[in-house]
Design a protein around this motif. Structure first.
Motif, mmCIF file in Angstrom:
data_model
loop_
_atom_site.group_PDB
_atom_site.id
_atom_site.type_symbol
_atom_site.label_atom_id
_atom_site.label_comp_id
_atom_site.label_asym_id
_atom_site.label_seq_id
_atom_site.Cartn_x
_atom_site.Cartn_y
_atom_site.Cartn_z
ATOM 1 N N ALA A 262 0.826 -1.206 0.000
ATOM 2 C CA ALA A 262 0.000 0.000 0.000
ATOM 3 C C ALA A 262 0.861 1.256 0.000
ATOM 4 N N ALA A 263 1.983 1.215 0.741
ATOM 5 C CA ALA A 263 2.874 2.377 0.766
ATOM 6 C C ALA A 263 3.440 2.656 -0.618
ATOM 7 N N ARG A 264 3.772 1.602 -1.360
ATOM 8 C CA ARG A 264 4.258 1.798 -2.724
ATOM 9 C C ARG A 264 3.194 2.447 -3.603
ATOM 10 N N GLU A 265 1.955 2.026 -3.433
ATOM 11 C CA GLU A 265 0.855 2.584 -4.230
ATOM 12 C C GLU A 265 0.662 4.065 -3.926
ATOM 13 N N VAL A 266 0.608 4.403 -2.656
ATOM 14 C CA VAL A 266 0.397 5.806 -2.268
ATOM 15 C C VAL A 266 1.595 6.654 -2.680
ATOM 16 N N ALA A 267 2.803 6.126 -2.514
ATOM 17 C CA ALA A 267 4.001 6.881 -2.885
ATOM 18 C C ALA A 267 4.018 7.195 -4.372
ATOM 19 N N ALA A 268 3.672 6.221 -5.206
ATOM 20 C CA ALA A 268 3.650 6.454 -6.653
ATOM 21 C C ALA A 268 2.602 7.496 -7.014
ATOM 22 N N ARG A 269 1.467 7.435 -6.369
ATOM 23 C CA ARG A 269 0.390 8.372 -6.672
ATOM 24 C C ARG A 269 0.763 9.796 -6.266
ATOM 25 N N CYS A 270 1.492 9.906 -5.145
ATOM 26 C CA CYS A 270 1.847 11.237 -4.633
ATOM 27 C C CYS A 270 3.209 11.703 -5.120
ATOM 28 N N ARG A 271 3.885 10.885 -5.926
ATOM 29 C CA ARG A 271 5.221 11.212 -6.411
ATOM 30 C C ARG A 271 6.160 11.531 -5.257
ATOM 31 N N PHE A 331 -5.461 11.252 3.138
ATOM 32 C CA PHE A 331 -4.104 10.950 3.567
ATOM 33 C C PHE A 331 -3.093 11.367 2.513
ATOM 34 N N ASP A 332 -3.471 11.346 1.238
ATOM 35 C CA ASP A 332 -2.571 11.819 0.185
ATOM 36 C C ASP A 332 -2.108 13.240 0.457
ATOM 37 N N ASP A 333 -3.006 14.076 0.988
ATOM 38 C CA ASP A 333 -2.628 15.453 1.308
ATOM 39 C C ASP A 333 -1.515 15.478 2.356
ATOM 40 N N SER A 334 -1.614 14.595 3.346
ATOM 41 C CA SER A 334 -0.569 14.533 4.377
ATOM 42 C C SER A 334 0.753 14.071 3.788
ATOM 43 N N VAL A 335 0.707 13.101 2.865
ATOM 44 C CA VAL A 335 1.939 12.607 2.247
ATOM 45 C C VAL A 335 2.603 13.706 1.438
ATOM 46 N N ARG A 336 1.809 14.438 0.646
ATOM 47 C CA ARG A 336 2.396 15.522 -0.163
ATOM 48 C C ARG A 336 2.957 16.625 0.736
ATOM 49 N N ALA A 337 2.259 16.922 1.826
ATOM 50 C CA ALA A 337 2.753 17.949 2.748
ATOM 51 C C ALA A 337 4.060 17.503 3.395
ATOM 52 N N ALA A 338 4.141 16.229 3.766
ATOM 53 C CA ALA A 338 5.375 15.719 4.358
ATOM 54 C C ALA A 338 6.514 15.725 3.346
ATOM 55 N N HIS A 339 6.202 15.378 2.110
ATOM 56 C CA HIS A 339 7.211 15.365 1.051
ATOM 57 C C HIS A 339 7.797 16.755 0.830
ATOM 58 N N LEU A 340 6.945 17.740 0.727
ATOM 59 C CA LEU A 340 7.412 19.108 0.509
ATOM 60 C C LEU A 340 8.204 19.611 1.715
ATOM 61 N N VAL A 460 -3.284 1.356 4.023
ATOM 62 C CA VAL A 460 -4.009 0.422 3.160
ATOM 63 C C VAL A 460 -5.322 1.036 2.700
ATOM 64 N N THR A 461 -6.022 1.696 3.602
ATOM 65 C CA THR A 461 -7.277 2.349 3.219
ATOM 66 C C THR A 461 -7.023 3.430 2.179
ATOM 67 N N ALA A 462 -5.950 4.212 2.374
ATOM 68 C CA ALA A 462 -5.637 5.267 1.409
ATOM 69 C C ALA A 462 -5.291 4.683 0.043
ATOM 70 N N ALA A 463 -4.565 3.563 0.031
ATOM 71 C CA ALA A 463 -4.185 2.949 -1.243
ATOM 72 C C ALA A 463 -5.401 2.456 -2.004
ATOM 73 N N ASP A 464 -6.438 2.045 -1.285
ATOM 74 C CA ASP A 464 -7.651 1.527 -1.926
ATOM 75 C C ASP A 464 -8.535 2.636 -2.477
ATOM 76 N N GLU A 465 -8.302 3.860 -2.040
ATOM 77 C CA GLU A 465 -9.127 4.977 -2.488
ATOM 78 C C GLU A 465 -8.570 5.537 -3.791
ATOM 79 N N ARG A 466 -9.432 5.765 -4.737
ATOM 80 C CA ARG A 466 -9.009 6.357 -6.002
ATOM 81 C C ARG A 466 -8.868 7.861 -5.836
#
Length: 487
Positions: A262-271, A331-340, A460-466
């Protein structure tokens, strides 16, 4: 078993001798080692072992140790505390002796235990201890115990690679001039170094002025739980309470193929990098637990940008302050914020740690409260060992996506000035392992265990969300390829 042996003493003469201030990276580790109350604290030092190729004799192995210590000044340096009027400093020895133990046996772990039986006396002892394990066929293993003030994890990898080359070919000395920490200490105090420190100061001040005071408020409103308002950690309706008074540390380890996939899926989506997904999940859940929409924590950055830094055997890693929003709609928003936040922090990662300590106190006075920066994240993925694709019985090792979810309690340890320490590493079999060590006065044992499962559930929940069309994406996002590393 390892039996008693002898010592071979290596003599060094005619090398550069120099006195210099501590580098910023050395300061971090030197002060951490001084903060160790006893040996129950985390052992920062590095334990390395290498098999000796067949056909090599004892003089070949001793020659490899000699070449390493000759090439890298950090392996023949002592450290002085300084005085009331002067800061600690380092002295590189131009001559001296190093005793290498020659032991009969074939267990490097046992030899390393013997080398690590006592702490380094950094004011008198070089930061390297070595042993050679021998048997009927000649040398079998080289064991090295290295002080963390001499090396960080990245530098330990350099030592391993160079030692392996030297054991295979005695002529495989490092090519060209090797960058040395004493020269870096001078550069850090140059005009360019002072400019980098001033830029870091401005960034860190801005962050500290807006950061939450702590991720561990002693009392929280009922319902401010780890997962979401109204959902408790393990006991429905249980609220946070003041921490207990008895200091105790707990350490858990978690493996989950579901989480890794799931982490790989979310990471790819959020670059972003997978390590950012784990960091964002940790920050999100701790913030929810504290009733916050923003988290503040530290992560460790290798500071190995550029060929010279990548070739230096010395500790260069620094703590990078991060503060990012975790209250967005996904959660994607949190990942992008952490990345930046990480990219901005990495750009300001070269700084004087003593100056940062003064800044934290100063901003705390301006805010009228004591700031608590006691959550530390450490991604060890850049230091992953080569993957072993075969299980012990000869069958292929399971792929990371098939690893069953598991939790275990591990040996606890303490870190100075830290309430929670999270690391992410990769096992020799390619499994992603999450570890969390925490002061149970602030994160009780049941909460620590539950934190892993909530991280799995969240990702996992975030990865399942489109991702919805038109979701905002920061145009400054970029592939996360900066090397990160922990101590």
């Amino acid at each position: 078993m390892t039996g008693a042996g002898e010592e071979v003493v290596i003599e060094f003469r005619g090398l550069r001798a120099v006195r210099a201030p501590l580098t910023w990276g050395q300061q971090v580790i030197y002060r951490a080692l001084q903060s160790r109350a006893d040996r129950a604290h985390y052992d920062y030092n590095q334990r390395l072992s290498l098999p000796v190729p067949g056909g090599r004799a004892l003089p070949d192995v001793i020659g490899a140790v000699r070449a390493l210590v000759t090439a890298h000044e950090s392996l023949r340096t002592v450290y002085r505390d300084g005085t009331a009027d002067s800061a600690p400093y380092q002295e590189v020895a131009g001559e001296g002796r190093l005793a290498v133990r020659v032991l009969h046996g074939d267990d490097p772990a046992e030899a390393l235990e013997a080398l690590a039986a006592t702490d380094f006396d950094l004011s008198r002892e070089w930061g390297v201890r070595a042993a050679v394990l021998t048997g009927p066929g000649g040398p079998r293993h080289l064991a090295l115990y290295l002080s963390h003030v001499a090396v960080d994890g990245w530098a330990a990898g350099l030592v391993v690679r160079q030692a392996r080359a030297l054991l295979a070919d005695a002529a495989a000395v490092p090519a060209g001039p090797v960058p040395q920490p004493a020269d870096l200490a001078v550069a850090e105090r140059s005009a360019a170094g002072r400019t980098a420190d001033r830029r870091a100061d401005a960034y860190q001040r801005s962050l500290l002025l807006r950061a939450p005071r702590t991720m561990f408020p002693t009392v929280a409103d009922p319902g401010k739980a780890l997962t979401a308002p109204g959902k408790a950690l393990t006991d429905p309706g249980r609220a946070l309470t003041a921490p207990v008074r008895t200091p105790e540390w707990a350490h858990g380890e978690f493996r989950s193929g579901r989480l890794e996939a799931a982490a790989r899926e979310v990471a790819a989506r959020c670059r972003a990098g997978e390590e950012t997904v784990y960091l964002a999940a940790l920050g999100t859940l701790l913030a929810r637990r504290a009733g916050l929409t923003r988290c503040v924590l530290k992560t460790i950055f290798a500071n190995r940008i550029g060929a010279e830094r990548q070739a230096m055997v010395a500790p260069l890693a620094s703590d990078v302050l991060l503060c990012f929003d975790v209250g967005g709609p996904s959660f994607d928003d949190s990942v992008r914020a952490a990345h930046l936040a990480k990219l901005r922090g990495y750009a300001r990662a070269q700084y004087d740690p003593a100056r940062l300590e003064r800044l934290v106190a100063e901003v705390g006075r301006e805010r009228g409260e004591q700031l608590d920066l006691s959550v530390l994240h450490n991604d060890l993925g850049a230091l992953a060992p080569p993957r072993d694709d075969r299980a012990g019985d000869g069958r292929p090792a399971p792929g990371p996506g098939t690893v069953a979810t598991s939790f275990r309690w591990a040996e606890p340890f303490r870190l100075p000035s830290v309430k929670l320490y999270c690391d992410v590493r990769t096992s020799p079999r390619g499994e992603r392992v999450l570890g969390i060590a925490a002061d149970t006065r602030y994160l009780p044992r049941p909460d620590l265990r539950e934190l892993f499962f909530r991280m799995e559930e969240l990702v996992v929940t975030a990865a399942d969300e489109r991702q919805q069309p038109g979701d905002p994406q920061d145009p400054r996002d970029a592939d996360e390829r900066l090397p990160v590393h922990g101590r």
